[in-house]
Design a protein around this motif. Structure first.
Motif, short mmCIF file in Angstrom:
data_model
loop_
_atom_site.label_atom_id
_atom_site.label_comp_id
_atom_site.label_asym_id
_atom_site.label_seq_id
_atom_site.Cartn_x
_atom_site.Cartn_y
_atom_site.Cartn_z
N UNK A 342 0.85 -1.18 0.00
CA UNK A 342 0.00 0.00 0.00
C UNK A 342 0.89 1.24 0.00
N UNK A 343 0.74 2.05 -1.06
CA UNK A 343 1.53 3.28 -1.18
C UNK A 343 0.69 4.44 -0.66
N UNK A 344 1.28 5.26 0.19
CA UNK A 344 0.58 6.42 0.75
C UNK A 344 1.27 7.70 0.32
N UNK A 345 0.46 8.75 0.17
CA UNK A 345 0.98 10.05 -0.23
C UNK A 345 0.66 11.08 0.84
N UNK A 346 1.55 12.01 1.04
CA UNK A 346 1.31 13.14 1.92
C UNK A 346 2.00 14.36 1.34
N UNK A 347 1.52 15.53 1.68
CA UNK A 347 2.12 16.75 1.16
C UNK A 347 3.11 17.28 2.18
N UNK A 348 4.28 17.69 1.70
CA UNK A 348 5.33 18.18 2.58
C UNK A 348 5.79 19.55 2.08
N UNK A 369 -8.08 10.83 -0.71
CA UNK A 369 -7.75 9.69 -1.60
C UNK A 369 -6.24 9.59 -1.80
N UNK A 370 -5.53 9.51 -0.69
CA UNK A 370 -4.07 9.56 -0.73
C UNK A 370 -3.42 8.20 -0.57
N UNK A 371 -4.12 7.10 -0.87
CA UNK A 371 -3.51 5.78 -0.81
C UNK A 371 -3.89 4.98 -2.05
N UNK A 372 -2.97 4.12 -2.47
CA UNK A 372 -3.20 3.27 -3.65
C UNK A 372 -2.33 2.03 -3.54
N UNK A 381 4.06 -5.45 -18.11
CA UNK A 381 5.11 -5.87 -17.16
C UNK A 381 5.56 -4.71 -16.27
N UNK A 382 4.60 -3.87 -15.91
CA UNK A 382 4.90 -2.74 -15.04
C UNK A 382 4.08 -2.86 -13.76
N UNK A 383 4.62 -2.35 -12.68
CA UNK A 383 3.95 -2.38 -11.38
C UNK A 383 3.77 -0.94 -10.93
N UNK A 384 2.52 -0.50 -10.86
CA UNK A 384 2.23 0.91 -10.61
C UNK A 384 1.15 1.08 -9.56
N UNK A 385 1.18 2.21 -8.89
CA UNK A 385 0.11 2.66 -8.01
C UNK A 385 -0.42 3.96 -8.60
N UNK A 386 -1.69 3.98 -8.96
CA UNK A 386 -2.28 5.15 -9.59
C UNK A 386 -3.25 5.84 -8.63
N UNK A 387 -2.97 7.10 -8.35
CA UNK A 387 -3.86 7.92 -7.52
C UNK A 387 -4.75 8.71 -8.48
N UNK A 388 -6.00 8.27 -8.61
CA UNK A 388 -6.84 8.83 -9.68
C UNK A 388 -7.63 10.06 -9.25
N UNK A 389 -8.04 10.12 -8.02
CA UNK A 389 -8.93 11.21 -7.58
C UNK A 389 -8.39 11.88 -6.32
#
Length: 738
Positions: A342-348, A369-372, A381-389
């Motif tokens: 689980x990838x999480x995003x935060x603003x710094x 909606x800061x997790x994907x 053959x790619x592994x991605x986490x997409x934050x759509x909204x």
């Protein structure tokens, strides 16, 4: 050498200062230049001397052939601008017909200079951008041969280990047999001779020696493999940094190859080699703590460096607005199965970005909606986490210093996760920050926020401390940025020329001197987008960005075909229109309004002389109502695009029809026609021209509209900013309904 010669070299040599009457400079298709160059090179020009009168007939024949070729090429050329340029050159070259030897000698001298230039080695290239060094793509590029060499070394190491293992087994067998020979009683009842025992003993000693040799060789190969792995991984990480740097520069129009597949392949190869070397280290038979520690650190760095922001978030983000971003993990196929990541995003903020080793404790913004989840796509053959909204709900700003604006404060998104790689027992913490972003709360802040991003992308240095940028940069760097951003935003191959560059420098430095070289003058951030231009209510960037948007949306084709002169100062305008026939005009961007283009042209003055008139600029709204081509057709005062191209030939393809369908399907003839009454001109200059005189705007002109339901609708427009048209087309058509 023939391909090097350009016909524009002939232009400065034409009589009567013809070069001053040619703008833009000739730039013909490459096949035209090559054909002319090859033909010129094939002739015997070295024989021409002014004193050899007998050569005059030959020179005249070559001159006539050249003119004929130019005219033929002009007729066959589909580009109207190139055709007009070729015809203009052919007409100018006819002036040599009275002195054909002069033409032959001129071409002879050009060819001689060309040979000297080609035989002279070029001077070493200097880096004009002293304030930033771009990473060298080639030096940092992970050469596939390096990886192949590393893999071959690992295979060699495995082969040596197998040989050592086989030899050790043979040695163990021989030792066992030797112990049997030394027993007092043999199974067969025979006593071995001393020579046999000695022979076996020597054989065992040789085998022991060979085992030691193979062990030493194995250890040395293992160390070489670790060194080679370290070097390959250093190049890979350098290449990853270069990829991010190029992604950063793409914001201002630099070329960028976003393909990550080769880098992913190399990451996977290196992590595979690391695993094999750790296995060989365990099989070597003796602990080697130094190599074990190095391999562990290399693996950790590789795992943590393989997280990449493949699709950056918008660099100007408005709160309460949706946006998306994509993060890719280059070692996705090595992630341990059964353990979703689980990838999480935060603003710094900027301070937190400088201390990424410490997990930010102070929450400076609230992200929705800061997790994907990292998901593997078997097709790509790619592994991605997409934050759509994703959305920024609120932001906490730092204390501002002095006159610093909120649009100058930079943030970033921090993406983080814990990940377990197959073959590794310990999970690793991985993280990566985005490019800097500016957070705004209203659309009116967008332009100034974009200026902050442009300055950051253009002038930041590699491996800087986030998000430090210089306060001042040389003008040549600023101009390069403006040109790159303009061409990429407009999506054109036609960039800003040296005339445009000089006027932009005069604009930003507020310098009226036409002859000064501004290349090394320092431009400050304040001059770029903090201080308003003298006598204007807007900054340099706001003005330039307005021109860029107007060109992008309404003038792209005109600009790309070289029909718009663009940025030009008043002094230069006087010089190039001096002595031109009445009706000669050029298109220039307004320097008094944001997002305007105007027509400057020569007309007769009341005393029989000449004057320059500038029509009130056309804005985005004006060009949405009636295109630039149609407006040029409407104005009868202008006849020839500078220097001497008939406007109907050049702009014919831009003229449009006038039929418009009404609300109920009935078609009426609608004509919106631009007219230019005398009071609508900016300013005019009677003869003689003076470079010191200035062009100042007059008051906007009134707008008159007459509608007659029984006749075609004609809108007679006095050229004015914005047109001041209150009645839309729909209202007009409703008026015409019975």
């Amino acid at each position: 050498m023939a391909q090097w010669l350009h016909m524009s070299q002939l232009i400065p040599c034409l009589p009567d200062d013809t070069v001053n009457n040619l703008y833009p400079p000739p730039a013909f298709p490459i096949e035209v230049r090559h054909f002319l160059a090859d033909w010129i090179e094939s002739q015997r020009w070295d024989d021409f001397v002014l004193e050899k009168v007998e050569m005059e007939s030959q020179a005249r024949a070559l001159l006539e052939q050249t003119i004929s070729m130019l005219q033929t090429m002009a007729q066959q050329n589909s580009n109207v601008v190139d055709r007009m340029k070729l015809m203009a050159i052919s007409r100018n070259m006819t002036r040599f017909q009275q002195q054909p030897l002069q033409f032959g000698v001129m071409v002879r001298d050009i060819l001689r200079k060309e040979r000297v230039l080609l035989s002279t080695p070029p001077p070493p290239m200097s880096n004009p951008q002293q304030y930033q060094q771009y990473p060298n793509r080639e030096s940092s590029f992970l050469n596939l041969q390096d990886v192949d060499h590393l893999v071959l070394k690992v295979l060699q190491l495995q082969e040596v280990r197998k040989q050592k293992h086989q030899l050790q087994e043979d040695l163990n067998w021989e030792r066992q047999n030797f112990e049997g020979l030394r027993c007092p009683t043999q199974p067969n009842g025979l006593d071995p001779s001393s020579s046999e025992i000695q022979k076996r003993k020597n054989q065992i000693q040789d085998m022991e020696f060979n085992v030691k040799v193979l062990f030493t060789k194995s250890f040395e190969l293992l160390k070489e493999c670790v060194d080679c792995l370290d070097q390959c991984q250093t190049r890979l990480i350098s290449r990853l940094k270069t990829w991010r740097w190029e992604q950063h520069k793409a914001t201002i129009g630099h070329p960028f190859d976003d393909n990550l597949n080769p880098l992913q392949t190399w990451c996977e190869q290196l992590v595979g080699v690391n695993g094999k070397l750790r296995q060989e280290l365990m099989l070597i038979g003796e602990p080697v703590p130094e190599l074990q520690e190095r391999l562990g650190k290399l693996l950790q760095v590789l795992i943590q460096s393989s997280l990449v922001v493949e699709k950056q978030p918008p660099q100007v983000i408005k709160t309460q607005s949706k946006f998306s971003t994509t993060v890719r993990y280059l070692l996705g196929e090595k992630v341990a199965p059964g353990k979703p990541v689980m990838l999480k995003a935060q603003i710094i903020n900027e301070i937190q970005a400088r201390n990424l080793a410490v997990v930010p404790a102070d929450n400076v913004g609230e992200l929705i909606n800061n997790s994907a989840i990292l998901e593997h796509n078997t097709a790509t053959k790619s592994t991605c986490a997409t934050f759509r909204n994703m959305s920024i709900k609120k932001i906490k700003r730092a204390d501002r210093k002095g006159s610093e604006s909120v649009t100058e404060e930079k943030f970033a998104l921090l993406f983080s996760a814990e990940i377990t790689i197959t073959g590794c027992d310990t999970p690793y913490r991985i993280q990566m920050i985005s490019l800097p972003v500016v957070v705004i709360v209203h659309g009116s802040q967008d332009n100034n926020a974009l200026a902050t991003i442009i300055w950051d992308c253009a002038f930041s240095e590699p491996d800087r401390m986030p998000f430090v940028v210089p306060e001042r940069v040389p003008w040549r760097m600023m101009y390069s940025t403006l040109n790159s951003k303009f061409t990429s935003e407009v999506q054109t191959q036609h960039g800003l020329d040296h005339y445009n560059q000089h006027f932009l420098a005069q604009k930003i430095f507020d310098k009226p001197d036409f002859a000064e070289d501004y290349s090394n003058m320092m431009v400050s951030w304040a001059q770029f987008n903090k201080e308003v231009l003298p006598g204007r209510p807007f900054t340099f960037w706001q003005w330039f960005e307005g021109v860029m948007e107007l060109t992008k949306k309404h003038l792209k084709t005109y600009w790309s075909e070289g029909l718009i002169f663009g940025f030009i100062g008043k002094q230069h305008l006087h010089l190039i229109l001096k002595d031109r026939p009445n009706g000669t005009f050029l298109l220039r961007f307004s320097d008094s309004e944001i997002g305007g283009i105007t027509i400057a042209y020569v007309s007769a003055s009341e005393n029989g002389g000449q004057k320059i008139q500038n029509i009130q600029p056309f804005s985005k709204r004006d060009l949405e109502i009636r295109s630039l081509g149609d407006r040029i057709r409407d104005i009868s005062h202008i006849t020839h695009l500078y220097p001497e191209f008939p406007k109907d030939e050049v702009f014919k393809k831009f003229y449009s029809g006038n039929a418009v369908c009404g609300l109920k399907g009935a078609c009426v003839s609608l004509v919106i026609k631009a007219t230019v009454p005398a009071e609508c001109f900016r300013h005019h200059f009677p003869q003689p021209f003076s470079p010191q005189e200035s062009i100042t705007p007059d008051n906007p002109c009134p707008t008159d509209m007459d509608f007659n339901p029984t006749t075609p609708v004609v809108y007679s427009e006095h050229i004015s900013p914005g047109n001041n048209i209150d009645m839309e087309l729909e209202s007009i058509l409703q008026t015409l309904e019975p």
